[in-house]
Write a protein that holds these residues in place. Structure first.
Motif, PDB file in Angstrom:
ATOM      1  N   SER A 247      45.704  45.596  -6.988  1.00 28.54           N
ATOM      2  CA  SER A 247      44.693  46.248  -6.154  1.00 28.54           C
ATOM      3  C   SER A 247      45.201  47.595  -5.660  1.00 28.54           C
ATOM      4  O   SER A 247      44.453  48.582  -5.633  1.00 28.54           O
ATOM      5  CB  SER A 247      44.341  45.363  -4.954  1.00 28.54           C
ATOM      6  OG  SER A 247      43.815  44.130  -5.376  1.00 28.54           O
ATOM      7  N   ALA A 250      45.054  50.195  -8.424  1.00 31.33           N
ATOM      8  CA  ALA A 250      43.686  50.666  -8.652  1.00 31.33           C
ATOM      9  C   ALA A 250      43.199  51.529  -7.495  1.00 31.33           C
ATOM     10  O   ALA A 250      42.487  52.513  -7.700  1.00 31.33           O
ATOM     11  CB  ALA A 250      42.757  49.466  -8.842  1.00 31.33           C
ATOM     12  N   SER A 254      41.278  55.807  -6.304  1.00 28.20           N
ATOM     13  CA  SER A 254      40.004  55.920  -5.593  1.00 28.20           C
ATOM     14  C   SER A 254      40.057  57.043  -4.576  1.00 28.20           C
ATOM     15  O   SER A 254      41.111  57.354  -4.018  1.00 28.20           O
ATOM     16  CB  SER A 254      39.683  54.588  -4.900  1.00 28.20           C
ATOM     17  OG  SER A 254      38.570  54.715  -4.048  1.00 28.20           O
ATOM     18  N   TYR A 260      37.917  51.089  -0.969  1.00 28.13           N
ATOM     19  CA  TYR A 260      38.042  50.392  -2.251  1.00 28.13           C
ATOM     20  C   TYR A 260      38.655  49.008  -2.060  1.00 28.13           C
ATOM     21  O   TYR A 260      38.148  48.013  -2.591  1.00 28.13           O
ATOM     22  CB  TYR A 260      38.910  51.210  -3.208  1.00 28.13           C
ATOM     23  CG  TYR A 260      39.214  50.456  -4.493  1.00 28.13           C
ATOM     24  CD1 TYR A 260      38.331  50.490  -5.558  1.00 28.13           C
ATOM     25  CD2 TYR A 260      40.367  49.687  -4.609  1.00 28.13           C
ATOM     26  CE1 TYR A 260      38.587  49.771  -6.724  1.00 28.13           C
ATOM     27  CE2 TYR A 260      40.629  48.961  -5.767  1.00 28.13           C
ATOM     28  CZ  TYR A 260      39.740  49.009  -6.817  1.00 28.13           C
ATOM     29  OH  TYR A 260      39.996  48.284  -7.956  1.00 28.13           O
ATOM     30  N   PHE A 264      36.228  46.217  -3.405  1.00 30.57           N
ATOM     31  CA  PHE A 264      36.344  46.208  -4.871  1.00 30.57           C
ATOM     32  C   PHE A 264      35.799  44.911  -5.468  1.00 30.57           C
ATOM     33  O   PHE A 264      35.891  43.835  -4.876  1.00 30.57           O
ATOM     34  CB  PHE A 264      37.795  46.430  -5.302  1.00 30.57           C
ATOM     35  CG  PHE A 264      38.712  45.250  -5.099  1.00 30.57           C
ATOM     36  CD1 PHE A 264      38.903  44.312  -6.103  1.00 30.57           C
ATOM     37  CD2 PHE A 264      39.399  45.079  -3.896  1.00 30.57           C
ATOM     38  CE1 PHE A 264      39.754  43.234  -5.922  1.00 30.57           C
ATOM     39  CE2 PHE A 264      40.246  43.998  -3.708  1.00 30.57           C
ATOM     40  CZ  PHE A 264      40.419  43.076  -4.729  1.00 30.57           C
ATOM     41  N   GLU A 265      35.199  45.045  -6.653  1.00 29.80           N
ATOM     42  CA  GLU A 265      34.659  43.894  -7.367  1.00 29.80           C
ATOM     43  C   GLU A 265      35.775  43.274  -8.192  1.00 29.80           C
ATOM     44  O   GLU A 265      36.254  43.868  -9.155  1.00 29.80           O
ATOM     45  CB  GLU A 265      33.496  44.313  -8.261  1.00 29.80           C
ATOM     46  CG  GLU A 265      32.315  44.908  -7.496  1.00 29.80           C
ATOM     47  CD  GLU A 265      31.207  45.346  -8.431  1.00 29.80           C
ATOM     48  OE1 GLU A 265      30.692  44.500  -9.176  1.00 29.80           O
ATOM     49  OE2 GLU A 265      30.873  46.540  -8.415  1.00 29.80           O
ATOM     50  N   ALA A 266      36.157  42.058  -7.831  1.00 22.86           N
ATOM     51  CA  ALA A 266      37.302  41.421  -8.481  1.00 22.86           C
ATOM     52  C   ALA A 266      37.095  41.265  -9.976  1.00 22.86           C
ATOM     53  O   ALA A 266      38.027  41.411 -10.777  1.00 22.86           O
ATOM     54  CB  ALA A 266      37.568  40.060  -7.840  1.00 22.86           C
ATOM     55  N   ARG A 268      35.699  43.135 -12.010  1.00 24.94           N
ATOM     56  CA  ARG A 268      35.747  44.390 -12.759  1.00 24.94           C
ATOM     57  C   ARG A 268      37.071  45.116 -12.522  1.00 24.94           C
ATOM     58  O   ARG A 268      37.136  46.333 -12.584  1.00 24.94           O
ATOM     59  CB  ARG A 268      34.581  45.297 -12.355  1.00 24.94           C
ATOM     60  CG  ARG A 268      33.220  44.675 -12.649  1.00 24.94           C
ATOM     61  CD  ARG A 268      32.090  45.602 -12.218  1.00 24.94           C
ATOM     62  NE  ARG A 268      30.792  45.009 -12.461  1.00 24.94           N
ATOM     63  CZ  ARG A 268      30.132  45.062 -13.611  1.00 24.94           C
ATOM     64  NH1 ARG A 268      30.667  45.721 -14.630  1.00 24.94           N
ATOM     65  NH2 ARG A 268      28.962  44.487 -13.749  1.00 24.94           N
ATOM     66  N   SER A 269      38.103  44.371 -12.248  1.00 24.95           N
ATOM     67  CA  SER A 269      39.388  44.970 -11.923  1.00 24.95           C
ATOM     68  C   SER A 269      40.474  44.431 -12.844  1.00 24.95           C
ATOM     69  O   SER A 269      40.264  43.497 -13.618  1.00 24.95           O
ATOM     70  CB  SER A 269      39.754  44.669 -10.456  1.00 24.95           C
ATOM     71  OG  SER A 269      39.976  43.277 -10.303  1.00 24.95           O
ATOM     72  N   THR A 270      41.651  45.032 -12.729  1.00 29.12           N
ATOM     73  CA  THR A 270      42.795  44.553 -13.504  1.00 29.12           C
ATOM     74  C   THR A 270      43.228  43.170 -13.037  1.00 29.12           C
ATOM     75  O   THR A 270      43.903  42.451 -13.777  1.00 29.12           O
ATOM     76  CB  THR A 270      43.972  45.527 -13.351  1.00 29.12           C
ATOM     77  OG1 THR A 270      44.228  45.759 -11.952  1.00 29.12           O
ATOM     78  CG2 THR A 270      43.666  46.858 -14.020  1.00 29.12           C
TER      79      THR A 270
END
Length: 892
Positions: A247, A250, A254, A260, A264-266, A268-270
């Protein structure tokens, strides 16, 4: 020289200088597996974990057990790098499932840290017991113990390897400290080590980052985050190290990292890439399917999971997932929950892999939960499925419709059912709609929905008893809002008959239903002037056990009882109950959950009677807003009463008349509300110089309402009608219910009559008794309203002593605990109306009556009427005396 160890049937392994250079399969040893993993620049050393790991030097076995990405490996590597004794590090791989390969690598790791060689297995499938015995002996003979760290030990699944490892550990004595870094529970007798105090454990809860640690970690990534924001991120990630790191990486890209990290949308993340690759895809198809389906649940047990999968294998799968640290957390008693981020990602993955299935899963969950008695979750999943008949039916069948009005979940339930569409047409959905409308005092919609539900519940079937009991509750509320005692009594009678048809445990689990119903009944009885009947119902509610579900009815019942005591003249009792009502509201988490604030209204009225006008205004300001919709008659009348009395005291008679009417339409008139409205109108006429009109307004006031009757008697006397005043007092029924606010006013009226008749002894005796009764209650207004006749009496030594310190200036008595901290400057300043004050100011400027009339744009007769009132209030007969007296009282 070539040496062979192990099974003689297997091939020998060539060695250089007696040290094997390949594993039993003939593959060269991979040196990277013996190297301590390097720590990145963003690695955060957490001293609490390092200190805990130091205990590994005092126990033979240490376990570092956590989910993938929990930071286990870096923690162990950082700790091992700081040790001063030999450390053998081995990163286990899948090929090490074969005992011979595993032990070959373990022995090579020990050689790499300087431990003597005892040979190496020659068979990948097995290892000779003599080799293990030799290793244990060699370790036991060492002067300095060696630390053996087996990273990713969860890749070893062969039971015989665990048995052999335990054998070596046991016989190595003090020469070996074994550290296992793993995602799963190792096949070792941990209970024996734990019982003997020979085990050091660091598990998921301890590995989780704290908010302060998260702040430090993010700073290493170049991010500055407040502790509250870090706490929110830690809550969402459960302090999971990989989640925090990914997080943070990423967020650096931002424009607003803090926003963020909050939003943040989990999926759509690493983080999603990590969990899908490291966790989900490692599972079997059956396990993946189960995880996807249970992702719609906040918590789940094997039976509930089976209901969603239509299979019967959830129990072993869930137990295995938890044991293997697969982001499935055990809550106890066979209940589990998913890691929050894992749950978010699985739900998104569910929508992609099985589109359209999510509502059906919610529906299945709602039905299972309803059968199993889990009401809150039933409602949530029923709503998520759009199955409002199920959700509303569960609420009604559980006898929980009262939770829409009171309790910690009332706001959540209102929000949940606000999404209910018109397609839901069951009686239960109509009842819920009626409850929501009536909670907003929307009578038209509430009653129409209630009537529709009642028509469909006309059958006397026992299984409809809960729904019909819910109808009775809503009928009682409608009766309260319309001021209709007969309807409330019918609802209470119907409820009594229905209780025997409802399961007893439901009534025990939902005390709010009976408490609410009795509160509504008590409120209607109070409105109708049936004080003792109201007290009986309201006291029953107050005596129910305190709790969030009964907070609202207890608060309202205490407030109504306070008003009842006030109307009977008991200021102290009213104040205590009103304060208890306010405290009940505050304990429930809201300073005014009912919206009526009836307790504060009573406190305001009490403050006016004690001449604490600033406090009274502040309390009224706190209850300035009523809920939208139809006003509740009793609180509306209570507000009108307190507001009008305060305005009268401040000389704003016309405003008081406007405020006195509660502006509610009711099926029956309230005798006490009507009586107080008449008193205000009469007082306004008297203040404006119309004594005959003042007396006329009081024609309907009788002794049935003692509080109104004594004030009416005082106005009749001030209007010049002493006989009518005494007759009114004589008509009052005194059954021991009348408190000091009634008896003091009655005594003062009789005292003034005696004084006017020349009976000074009787007047002093009556005033003395009034002072004694009033002092206990700090009741000042009756004396301030009495007029100038009482001042000479209060100047006499005996009466002055009774009044000194709380009513008139003077040293307070030491034993009198009711004396307020601040006293009025004199026998309270006389309260003049605004127009009277205007006349008095012009009088001080030596203006004639005609000049004053012209200046104020009123008639000469109106000015004369105001002057008479000013003379009476100041106890003077001439203009010059009036101006001098007003200056003494600082009115000018």
């Amino acid at each position: 020289m070539v040496e062979a160890y192990g099974n003689a049937q297997g091939p020998t392994v060539p060695a250089i200088s007696g040290v094997p250079c390949a594993d039993p399969l003939g593959d060269p040893f991979l040196r990277t597996r013996f190297a301590l993993p390097s720590r990145p620049a963003t690695f955060l050393r957490r001293r609490r974990l390092v200190d805990h790991l130091d205990q590994a030097l005092r126990t033979p076995l240490t376990l570092v057990n956590g989910v993938a990405g929990a930071g286990k490996t870096l923690l162990a590597a950082d700790w091992a790098a700081g040790l001063r004794q030999p450390v053998a590090w081995l990163t286990v791989e899948a090929g090490d499932r074969r005992p011979g390969v595993f032990w070959a690598y373990v022995l090579q790791a020990l050689r790499a840290c300087g431990t003597g060689a005892v040979g190496s297995p020659v068979d990948a499938a097995g290892v000779d017991r003599r080799l293990l015995a030799a290793l244990a002996t060699e370790l036991n003979d060492r002067d300095r113990p060696v630390v053996l760290v087996l990273d990713e030990y969860d890749r070893v699944t062969a039971p015989e390897v665990a048995e052999q490892l335990e054998y070596v550990l046991h016989h190595a004595g003090q020469g070996l400290h074994l550290v296992l870094v793993t995602r799963t529970e190792p096949l070792l007798p941990l209970h024996r080590y734990r019982a003997a105090g020979e085990l050091t454990e660091i598990r998921a809860a301890e590995l989780a980052f704290t908010p302060d640690e998260a702040v430090e970690l993010l700073e290493l990534h170049g991010l500055s985050l407040s502790v509250p924001a870090a706490r929110a991120l830690v809550d969402r990630t459960r302090g999971w190290a990989a989640g925090l790191r990914l997080s943070a990486l990423a967020a650096r890209e931002s424009a607003d990292p803090e926003v963020y990290l909050k939003e943040f949308e989990a999926d759509r993340s690493t983080v999603a890439d990590f969990l899908l690759a490291e966790v989900l895809k490692e599972q079997t198809e059956e396990t993946q399917d189960l995880l996807l389906r249970v992702s719609v649940l906040e918590r789940f047990c094997p039976d509930l999971a089976n209901a969603l999968t239509h299979r019967s294998d959830a129990h072993p799968i869930l137990a295995g997932l938890h044991r293997d640290n697969t982001f499935v957390e055990h809550l106890g008693h066979s209940w589990y929950q998913l890691h929050p981020l894992f749950g978010e990602i699985l739900r998104a993955h569910l929508r992609e892999r099985l589109p359209g299935l999510e509502p059906e899963l919610h529906r299945r969950a709602a039905r299972w939960l309803r059968r199993s008695g889990f009401l809150p979750e039933t409602l949530v999943h029923g709503a998520a499925a759009g199955d409002w008949d199920c959700a509303a039916g569960a609420l009604v069948d559980d006898l929980a419709i009262g939770q829409l009005f009171t309790g910690l979940r009332s706001a959540d339930l209102a929000q949940l059912f606000s999404r209910m569409g018109s397609e839901a047409r069951s009686p239960a959905t109509d009842l819920v709609r009626a409850a929501r409308a009536l909670s907003r005092h929307d009578l038209d919609h509430g009653l129409s929905r209630l009537r529709r539900a009642e028509e469909r519940l006309a059958d006397d079937a026992p299984d409809l008893a809960a729904a019909r009991l819910s109808c009775a509750l809503l009928e009682a509320l409608a009766a309260r809002l319309t001021g209709c005692p007969p309807r409330a009594e019918r609802a209470a009678e119907a409820a009594d008959g229905l209780r025997q048809h409802v399961e007893a445990h439901l009534l025990d689990e939902h005390p709010e239903l009976t408490a609410l119903l009795l509160t509504h009944l008590g409120s209607v009885r109070l409105w109708a002037g049936r004080f003792e009947d109201a007290r009986a119902a309201l006291t029953t509610v107050v005596d129910t056990p305190a709790g969030s579900c009964t907070a609202l009815p207890r608060e309202e019942s205490l407030g109504h009882l306070a008003l009842l005591d006030y109307l009977n003249g008991w200021l102290g009792r009213a104040e205590r109950k009103a304060l208890a009502a306010v405290s009940e509201a505050e304990r429930a988490g809201s300073p005014q959950p009912s919206g009526s604030g009836i307790g504060r209204l009573v406190l305001a009225a009490v403050a006016v009677d004690r001449h604490e006008l600033g406090r009274a205004q502040a309390l009224l300001d706190e209850t300035a807003r009523f809920p939208p919709g139809r006003p509740d008659p009793v609180p509306a009348a209570g507000r009108a009463l307190a507001t009008a009395r305060l305005l009268l005291v401040r000389g704003r008679a016309r405003a008081a008349v406007e405020a006195a009417g509660p502006a509610v339409s009711a099926a029956v008139a309230s005798p006490w509300a009507a009586g107080h409205e008449a008193l205000v109108a009469s007082a306004a006429h008297l203040a404006e110089g119309r004594p005959d009109e003042a007396a006329q307004v009081l024609q309907d006031v009788s002794g049935d309402q003692p509080a109104c009757a004594v004030e009416a008697a005082a106005i009749q006397l001030a209007a010049g009608h002493p006989r009518e005043a005494v007759d009114l007092l004589d008509s009052i029924r005194n059954e021991g219910r009348n408190g000091p606010a009634v008896t003091v006013r009655a005594a003062l009226v009789r005292a003034q009559v005696a004084e006017d008749a020349g009976d000074a002894v009787a007047a002093r005796r009556l005033v003395a008794q009034a002072l004694l009764d009033a002092r206990r209650e700090r009741l000042r207004r009756p004396f301030l309203d009495a007029g100038g006749w009482i001042r000479p009496l209060l100047a006499t030594p005996a009466l002055h002593e009774l009044a000194a310190g709380w009513l008139t200036p003077g040293p307070p008595r030491r034993d009198d605990r009711t004396v307020p901290e601040s006293l009025p400057p004199l026998l309270v300043a006389v309260e003049l109306s605004g127009r009277e004050h205007d006349v008095l100011e012009r009088l001080a400027r030596l203006m004639s009556t005609e000049e004053i009339a012209a200046d104020l744009y009123v008639s000469v007769n109106t000015v004369k009427t105001h002057l008479k009132s000013v003379y009476r209030k100041l106890a003077v007969n001439r203009r010059s005396d009036a101006v001098r007296r007003a200056r003494d009282l600082r009115l000018l």
